[in-house]
Design an enzyme around this catalytic site. Structure first.
Site, mmCIF file in Angstrom:
data_model
loop_
_atom_site.group_PDB
_atom_site.id
_atom_site.type_symbol
_atom_site.label_atom_id
_atom_site.label_comp_id
_atom_site.label_asym_id
_atom_site.label_seq_id
_atom_site.Cartn_x
_atom_site.Cartn_y
_atom_site.Cartn_z
ATOM 1 N N GLU A 206 0.820 -1.215 0.000
ATOM 2 C CA GLU A 206 0.000 0.000 0.000
ATOM 3 C C GLU A 206 0.853 1.265 0.000
ATOM 4 O O GLU A 206 0.351 2.360 0.240
ATOM 5 C CB GLU A 206 -0.965 -0.007 1.194
ATOM 6 N N LYS A 338 -15.906 -1.467 3.358
ATOM 7 C CA LYS A 338 -15.254 -1.801 2.098
ATOM 8 C C LYS A 338 -16.307 -2.367 1.146
ATOM 9 O O LYS A 338 -16.838 -3.463 1.395
ATOM 10 C CB LYS A 338 -14.186 -2.876 2.332
HETATM 11 P P1 PGA Z 1 -6.621 -6.074 2.483
HETATM 12 O O1 PGA Z 1 -6.297 -5.369 3.870
HETATM 13 O O2 PGA Z 1 -7.173 -5.078 1.535
HETATM 14 O O3 PGA Z 1 -5.310 -6.646 2.058
HETATM 15 O O4 PGA Z 1 -7.595 -7.173 2.805
HETATM 16 C C1 PGA Z 1 -6.683 -4.075 4.203
HETATM 17 C C2 PGA Z 1 -7.089 -3.999 5.649
HETATM 18 O O5 PGA Z 1 -6.931 -4.982 6.394
HETATM 19 O O6 PGA Z 1 -7.603 -2.961 6.075
HETATM 20 ZN ZN ZN Z 2 -7.902 -4.184 8.247
#
Ligand code: PGA
Ligand code: ZN
Length: 428
Positions: A206, A338
């Site tokens: 990231e 998400k």
């Molecule tokens: P991931 O992790 O997008 O790799 O699942 C992001 C998070 O745990 O916030």
């Molecule tokens: Zn997370």
């Protein structure tokens, strides 16, 4: 009124920030308005998430999305033909029914979420306003408080350190633009410190610096040093936020800290995080214990939730029912939102609404696998989530989102309200 019925849906394979295939969808309406969206992809996923459809086999590590793209171009395109893009709930319900599974695994969470978001974009385009404004209608919205990674870790850095995200938040900033500027100073300072220590080894998934540390505490110490070097007093203006992502190294009440070569039970895990909360200016912790440890979540929230925001990510998987239960149990004080965990815009919105109804902090979040798609920025603002998590302060799939938010803050001009400190969720 323009004709918002769907004329055409086209799916295609594009590539994400890890160089893996993902699904892009274009939706065209009878009026000619159109929308486009790309599915992101997680690496440290909750077991309750919508499941992406991948082709498997040897090609492209099994990550190819031929079947998911095909689902968009055949079954989904046929089912949604001539439906009204302005009726998002009906569109999403049609895809849920068509898929027929509990985890969206038949058509693919990736196929469904990209279509759901593209339909939303098309409806916004038809109404002639930016997406955030289409969502906000006449309601007042705030520009979110950003949560920005400085060091990566966990599944995003080959498990080099246990903790996944070492982040900063700027509750003392007066605007989103100022929060970004302060974070940029911290990111720069962290880079200098890593270079001087001979530890500059590129970045994790990231965009945070690669965590070349001997312990989780060394990462925390270096983060505090970076905040100070950048000229801030740790805590008031710039504070620390962690995503422990504990499901990645904990199960059945046992946590294995590979870096420290230690096994902890839930109580010891909570005590360790509690000591960190005392020793460091931490204002937010995500997934402090594993997704199967509801009791641990409640114990941590009872002990520290009055001064540290406790976020459920893998634990709540953007699911309204789970958020409602967490509120009833006092298990968290905030929920990560998400879209691809839920699989549709309608279900994502329901989880956010459940969080707001509970008085939780609500954080719209990217995934570790991202693209130039900036939909989540518009969701965060248009739904007035108050917080936004996108990863670090490098790599353009991250910067595209921070920059989009800057532009919207500028558009709002004198009407801008920056969410700031008040957006954090604490136990009352
Ligand atoms: P991931 O992790 O997008 O790799 O699942 C992001 C998070 O745990 O916030
Ligand atoms: Zn997370």
């Amino acid at each position: 009124m323009s004709d918002t019925r769907i004329a055409d849906i086209k799916g295609r394979r594009v590539w994400d920030s890890r160089g893996r295939p993902t699904v892009e969808v274009d939706v065209r309406l009878k009026s000619g308005a159109s929308g486009r969206a790309i599915a992101p992809a997680g690496a440290s996923m909750g077991s309750g998430e919508a499941v992406d459809l991948r082709d498997g086999g040897a090609k492209l590590g099994g990550y190819d999305v031929g079947r998911a793209v095909n689902a968009v171009n055949s079954e989904i395109a046929v089912a949604l033909a001539s439906m009204d893009a302005a009726d998002q709930a009906a569109i999403d319900q049609a895809m849920i029914a068509l898929d027929g599974t509990a985890n969206k695994g038949r058509l693919g969470g990736n196929a469904i979420v990209a279509t759901s978001m593209a339909v939303l974009h098309a409806a916004a385009a038809a109404s002639g306003v930016p997406l955030w404004q289409h969502l906000a209608q006449d309601r007042k919205v705030r520009i979110p408080l950003p949560e920005i990674q400085i060091f990566g870790g966990g599944a995003h850095a080959a498990r080099r350190v246990d903790i996944q995200d070492f982040m900063v938040m700027c509750p003392g900033a007066a605007s989103f633009a100022q929060a970004l500027e302060w974070t940029a100073e911290v990111y720069l300072a962290a880079g200098h410190i890593m270079k001087q220590a001979g530890k500059l080894q590129g970045v994790a998934d990231e965009g945070g610096y690669w965590p070349a540390f001997r312990s989780n505490e060394e990462a925390l110490d270096t983060l505090v040093a970076s905040i100070l070097k950048a000229g801030f007093k740790g805590g008031d203006d710039v504070a620390i936020s962690l995503d422990v992502a504990a499901s990645e190294f904990g199960k059945n009440g046992t946590y294995t800290l590979a870096l420290d070569d230690r096994k902890l039970d839930t109580g010891a895990m909570i005590d360790m995080l509690g000591r960190w909360c005392e020793a460091y200016p931490i204002i937010s912790i995500e997934d402090p214990v594993a997704e199967d440890d509801a009791e641990g979540f409640a114990a941590f929230t009872r002990a520290y939730g009055d001064r540290c925001q406790v976020i459920g990510d893998d634990f709540l998987v953007t699911n309204a029912a789970r958020v409602g239960k967490a509120a009833a149990d006092g298990a968290t004080t905030a929920v990560l939102i998400k879209p691809n965990q839920a699989g549709t815009i309608t279900e994502t919105r329901a989880a956010l609404d459940a969080g707001k109804a509970a008085g939780f902090g609500t954080i719209v979040s990217a995934r570790s696998g991202e693209t130039e798609d900036v939909t989540i920025v518009h969701l965060s603002i248009g739904w007035d989530a108050g917080q936004l998590k996108v990863g670090s302060f490098s790599r353009s799939e991250r910067m595209a989102k921070w920059n989009e938010c800057l532009r919207i803050e500028e558009t709002l001009g004198r009407d801008t309200v920056f969410a700031g400190r008040g957006a954090l969720g604490f136990r009352r």
